[in-house]
Design a protein around this motif. Structure first.
Motif, short mmCIF file in Angstrom:
data_model
loop_
_atom_site.label_atom_id
_atom_site.label_comp_id
_atom_site.label_asym_id
_atom_site.label_seq_id
_atom_site.Cartn_x
_atom_site.Cartn_y
_atom_site.Cartn_z
N UNK A 187 13.09 3.01 15.31
CA UNK A 187 12.23 2.32 14.77
C UNK A 187 11.05 1.75 15.39
N UNK A 188 11.50 1.21 16.53
CA UNK A 188 10.37 0.96 17.62
C UNK A 188 10.99 1.00 18.81
N UNK A 189 10.30 0.51 20.15
CA UNK A 189 10.74 0.51 21.43
C UNK A 189 11.27 -0.69 21.86
N UNK A 190 11.82 -1.31 20.86
CA UNK A 190 12.28 -2.80 21.57
C UNK A 190 13.78 -2.66 22.19
N UNK A 191 14.24 -3.50 23.06
CA UNK A 191 15.31 -3.61 23.63
C UNK A 191 16.51 -3.47 22.55
N UNK A 192 16.25 -3.92 21.37
CA UNK A 192 17.52 -4.05 20.55
C UNK A 192 17.59 -2.36 20.06
N UNK A 193 16.32 -1.92 19.66
CA UNK A 193 16.58 -0.36 19.08
C UNK A 193 17.17 0.40 20.10
N UNK A 194 16.94 0.46 21.46
CA UNK A 194 17.62 1.16 22.49
C UNK A 194 19.14 0.75 22.44
N UNK A 195 19.69 -0.40 22.25
CA UNK A 195 20.90 -0.87 22.22
C UNK A 195 21.63 0.16 21.04
N UNK A 196 20.98 0.22 20.14
CA UNK A 196 21.78 1.39 19.10
C UNK A 196 21.97 2.43 19.59
N UNK A 197 21.42 3.11 20.81
CA UNK A 197 21.67 4.59 21.42
C UNK A 197 22.97 4.51 21.92
N UNK A 198 23.53 3.47 22.17
CA UNK A 198 24.90 3.36 22.66
C UNK A 198 25.94 2.90 21.82
N UNK A 199 25.74 1.95 20.98
CA UNK A 199 26.27 1.45 19.82
C UNK A 199 26.80 2.50 18.90
N UNK A 200 25.95 2.85 18.15
CA UNK A 200 26.15 3.81 16.87
C UNK A 200 27.08 5.13 17.50
N UNK A 201 26.76 5.88 18.38
CA UNK A 201 27.57 7.00 18.83
C UNK A 201 28.95 6.64 19.47
N UNK A 202 29.07 5.73 20.32
CA UNK A 202 30.49 5.21 20.65
C UNK A 202 31.21 4.64 19.28
N UNK A 203 30.57 3.93 18.29
CA UNK A 203 31.34 3.41 17.09
C UNK A 203 31.62 4.99 16.35
N UNK A 204 30.99 5.89 15.94
CA UNK A 204 31.31 7.19 15.57
C UNK A 204 32.54 7.85 16.08
N UNK A 205 32.34 7.82 17.64
CA UNK A 205 33.42 8.52 18.33
C UNK A 205 34.35 7.71 18.18
#
Length: 135
Positions: free
Chosen positions: A1-19
């Protein structure tokens, strides 16, 4: 969505949740702490990223190499905590239900705060200065 720290946290959260959802099929019968362990990892990964990112950027200039190393460290921290809980003795039912509650809060936060981002540096896009989804 943008380059905020929050959006970058999703790069770790969603794949880990799916796994975690995939591995639940195989591990649910061999451990009684699966939800607690995975929730701990899903909490620790973004918490570690935020802590280390703001700690190092307080002293030195932001670099991509440092960001990547922080991501790797955060995943290792989360996985080590998860492993320790997975291989430990069964935890009380109240702890397991608390983990379910925390997991639901995390999923809700990562889903909703993209659309309803608070006016906080964690959610600010450093390129545009906007918060949340750019309009």
């Amino acid at each position: 969505m943008n380059e905020s720290v929050w959006e970058h946290l999703k790069l770790g959260f969603w794949p880990a949740l799916l796994y975690s959802l995939v591995e639940y099929r195989w591990l649910r019968r061999v451990t009684s702490n699966f939800i607690v362990a995975r929730t701990a990892a899903l909490f620790l990964i973004p918490a570690t990223i935020v802590t280390l990112f703001y700690a190092y950027t307080a002293f030195i200039e932001h670099t991509l190499v440092a960001d990547i190393l922080i991501f790797v460290v955060a995943v290792v921290v989360g996985q080590l905590a998860s492993y320790r809980l997975l291989t430990g003795p069964p935890l009380p039912r109240a702890v397991r239900w608390s983990a379910v509650g925390l997991l639901l809060c995390l999923v809700s936060a990562f889903a909703l705060l993209t659309f309803f981002a608070p006016d906080c540096p964690l959610f600010r896009d450093p390129l545009s200065g906007a918060y949340g989804i750019p309009h």
